[in-house]
Design a protein around this motif. Structure first.
Motif, short mmCIF file in Angstrom:
data_model
loop_
_atom_site.label_atom_id
_atom_site.label_comp_id
_atom_site.label_asym_id
_atom_site.label_seq_id
_atom_site.Cartn_x
_atom_site.Cartn_y
_atom_site.Cartn_z
N PHE A 1 0.83 -1.21 0.00
CA PHE A 1 0.00 0.00 0.00
C PHE A 1 0.86 1.25 0.00
CE2 PHE A 1 -4.62 -0.46 0.38
CZ PHE A 1 -4.72 -1.83 0.33
N ALA A 2 1.91 1.23 0.83
CA ALA A 2 2.78 2.40 0.90
C ALA A 2 3.45 2.65 -0.45
CB ALA A 2 3.83 2.19 1.99
N ASN A 3 3.75 1.58 -1.17
CA ASN A 3 4.40 1.72 -2.48
C ASN A 3 3.39 1.90 -3.61
OD1 ASN A 3 6.84 1.41 -1.20
ND2 ASN A 3 6.90 -0.80 -1.53
N LYS A 4 2.16 2.17 -3.25
CA LYS A 4 1.11 2.46 -4.24
C LYS A 4 0.87 1.31 -5.22
CE LYS A 4 0.98 6.92 -2.93
NZ LYS A 4 0.10 7.12 -1.78
N LYS A 5 1.05 0.09 -4.73
CA LYS A 5 0.78 -1.05 -5.61
C LYS A 5 -0.71 -1.37 -5.63
CE LYS A 5 5.24 -3.34 -5.52
NZ LYS A 5 6.03 -4.37 -4.84
N VAL A 6 -1.43 -0.76 -4.69
CA VAL A 6 -2.88 -0.97 -4.63
C VAL A 6 -3.56 0.37 -4.78
CG1 VAL A 6 -4.73 -2.03 -3.30
CG2 VAL A 6 -2.39 -2.78 -2.95
N ASP A 7 -4.53 0.43 -5.66
CA ASP A 7 -5.25 1.68 -5.90
C ASP A 7 -6.73 1.48 -5.56
OD1 ASP A 7 -6.47 3.95 -6.79
OD2 ASP A 7 -5.54 3.94 -8.78
N GLU A 8 -7.08 1.94 -4.36
CA GLU A 8 -8.46 1.71 -3.89
C GLU A 8 -9.48 2.34 -4.83
OE1 GLU A 8 -9.35 2.86 0.14
OE2 GLU A 8 -11.43 2.19 -0.07
N VAL A 9 -9.20 3.56 -5.27
CA VAL A 9 -10.16 4.27 -6.13
C VAL A 9 -10.41 3.49 -7.42
CG1 VAL A 9 -10.59 6.40 -7.39
CG2 VAL A 9 -9.49 6.49 -5.16
N GLN A 10 -9.33 2.94 -7.96
CA GLN A 10 -9.47 2.17 -9.19
C GLN A 10 -10.22 0.86 -8.94
OE1 GLN A 10 -6.97 -0.50 -10.54
NE2 GLN A 10 -8.05 -0.54 -12.51
N LEU A 11 -9.94 0.23 -7.79
CA LEU A 11 -10.62 -1.03 -7.45
C LEU A 11 -12.14 -0.84 -7.38
CD1 LEU A 11 -8.38 -2.69 -4.72
CD2 LEU A 11 -9.03 -3.67 -6.91
N ARG A 12 -12.54 0.36 -6.96
CA ARG A 12 -13.98 0.64 -6.84
C ARG A 12 -14.68 0.64 -8.19
NH1 ARG A 12 -14.06 5.72 -2.54
NH2 ARG A 12 -13.39 4.54 -0.71
N THR A 13 -13.91 0.85 -9.25
CA THR A 13 -14.52 0.93 -10.58
C THR A 13 -14.63 -0.44 -11.25
OG1 THR A 13 -12.41 1.22 -11.74
CG2 THR A 13 -13.49 3.22 -10.90
N LEU A 14 -13.94 -1.45 -10.69
CA LEU A 14 -13.92 -2.77 -11.33
C LEU A 14 -15.19 -3.55 -11.07
CD1 LEU A 14 -10.28 -3.95 -10.51
CD2 LEU A 14 -11.10 -2.78 -12.57
N ASP A 15 -15.52 -4.44 -11.99
CA ASP A 15 -16.64 -5.34 -11.74
C ASP A 15 -16.20 -6.40 -10.74
OD1 ASP A 15 -15.46 -7.67 -13.07
OD2 ASP A 15 -15.80 -6.54 -14.92
N LYS A 16 -17.16 -7.16 -10.25
CA LYS A 16 -16.91 -8.10 -9.17
C LYS A 16 -15.76 -9.07 -9.45
CE LYS A 16 -19.16 -11.73 -9.28
NZ LYS A 16 -20.06 -12.88 -9.31
N GLU A 17 -15.79 -9.70 -10.61
CA GLU A 17 -14.79 -10.71 -10.92
C GLU A 17 -13.37 -10.13 -10.95
OE1 GLU A 17 -14.93 -13.83 -10.78
OE2 GLU A 17 -17.11 -13.87 -10.52
N ASN A 18 -13.24 -9.00 -11.60
CA ASN A 18 -11.92 -8.37 -11.69
C ASN A 18 -11.45 -7.84 -10.34
OD1 ASN A 18 -11.02 -8.64 -14.46
ND2 ASN A 18 -12.83 -7.44 -14.98
N ALA A 19 -12.38 -7.28 -9.58
CA ALA A 19 -12.03 -6.79 -8.25
C ALA A 19 -11.55 -7.96 -7.39
CB ALA A 19 -13.23 -6.11 -7.61
N LYS A 20 -12.27 -9.07 -7.49
CA LYS A 20 -11.90 -10.24 -6.70
C LYS A 20 -10.51 -10.74 -7.09
CE LYS A 20 -13.54 -14.82 -5.43
NZ LYS A 20 -14.59 -15.82 -5.62
N LYS A 21 -10.27 -10.78 -8.38
CA LYS A 21 -8.97 -11.22 -8.87
C LYS A 21 -7.85 -10.35 -8.29
CE LYS A 21 -9.60 -12.27 -13.32
NZ LYS A 21 -9.50 -11.94 -14.75
#
Length: 322
Positions: free
Chosen positions: A208-228
């Motif tokens: 998270f600190a290295n910005k490998k996860v983008d919460e805002v972007q995850l919110r835009t994904l459909d269920k399957e992709n978000a889960k992946k």
DNA sequence: CATCAGGGCCCTG
DNA sequence: CAGGGCCCTGAT
């Protein structure tokens, strides 16, 4: 940290809106160092927005049919109008103030068996109080542990790395930022008796600190992709992903993973039997509630935990391992 | 005293 | 894809 400034505004959720059902989840077991607090018609929590810690108070000043929320933001220093706008948007997202529940309510109406439950809680949202990172931490301490041990682990972590915030004559805690753990070794985390989860928390915080996860972007994904994407996170498997998909990302069409302890409770709730095969439960729920399966189950699940507050439910007590 | 499963997941074969 | 191992705790 004392938050001595405040700004107040009104938000109007899309009706129907059930205040207490949304802001209090009796199935969530509270820890000692509270992140949030509730009494009927009132709700408080610490609120992480970016790097900032704020205090949030929400008071019910409307009705289910004509909902109205009086929201106060507590802060230190200055809060720009742009920031305030961002906060309003974030609150609307987290508590799904603008979501249309019409289709779900229509579905509920056709449910002969559980309609009384759906009607009682009509307008209830699932509660997403935290940032994705904060909820990840909670999901990790829930893993392979009984309730009491999860509470112990979370208290230990918050006590050591959290921040006490005081506002509205209350003291609550806020979870640290991912980068705060950069200087903390895995051993130091292990010393808090969180066991092998130390490795998970260390690595998740790094990512998270290295910005490998983008919460805002995850919110835009459909269920399957978000889960992946969620399953890719170190220490996050099917059950933790399910929690995150539902509580942080608001996906309702998820009902594939059923943990053994949940299976026991579902068996009693839906069949009045001790143990029904998970495949049967899954198939029946999906057939009845389709893309609203997780939400429907949430209503029925929380309903029985609300009942538990005022009456003893023997079979449930046995399944709740403290 | 020991043993063991638990609001799971990783890693190995 | 099955199965062992993992940190600790409270239950037995």
């Amino acid at each position: 940290m004392k938050l001595n400034q405040s700004k107040k505004f009104i938000l109007t959720p899309k009706p129907p809106f059930h205040f207490d059902g949304t802001f209090h989840k009796p199935s969530h077991f509270p820890n000692n160092l509270k992140l949030d607090d509730w009494e009927s018609g009132k709700y408080w929590q610490s609120l992480r927005i970016g790097k900032r810690i704020l205090g949030l108070k929400i008071v019910d000043v409307g009705t289910t049919a004509k909902p109205k929320l009086s929201v106060s933001i507590f802060y230190k220093g200055v809060l720009s109008p742009a920031e305030l706008e961002g906060i309003k948007k974030e609150i609307s997202w987290r508590f799904e103030l603008d979501r249309d529940f019409g289709e779900f309510n229509a579905l509920a109406k056709k449910d002969k068996r559980f309609y009384p439950v759906f009607k009682k809680w009509m307008g209830m949202r699932n509660l997403s109080q935290y940032t994705l990172y904060e909820l990840l931490i909670i999901a990790v301490v829930l893993q392979n542990a009984t309730v009491r041990r999860s509470q112990q682990m979370l208290d230990a972590l918050i006590g050591k790395y959290g921040t006490k915030v005081e506002f509205d004559r209350r003291a609550l805690y806020a979870i640290w930022l991912p980068e705060d753990l950069k200087v903390i070794s895995e051993q130091e985390l292990r010393d808090l008796r969180i066991g092998y989860r130390a490795k998970f928390i260390k690595r998740l915080s790094e990512d998270f600190a290295n910005k490998k996860v983008d919460e805002v972007q995850l919110r835009t994904l459909d269920k399957e992709n978000a889960k992946k994407e969620l399953i890719k996170l170190y220490g996050i498997g099917p059950e933790s992903a399910r929690i995150l998909l539902f509580e942080a990302l608001h996906h309702y069409d998820i009902f594939d993973h059923i943990a053994p302890w949940q299976q026991k409770i579902y068996s009693m709730l839906f069949y009045g039997k001790k143990l029904v095969p998970t495949n049967t439960i899954r198939k029946d729920i999906l057939k009845q509630y389709g893309k609203y399966s997780m939400l429907a189950v949430h209503y029925i699940w929380e309903n029985v935990f609300w009942l538990r507050k005022t009456q003893k439910i023997d079979w449930l007590e046995n399944e709740i391992r403290l």
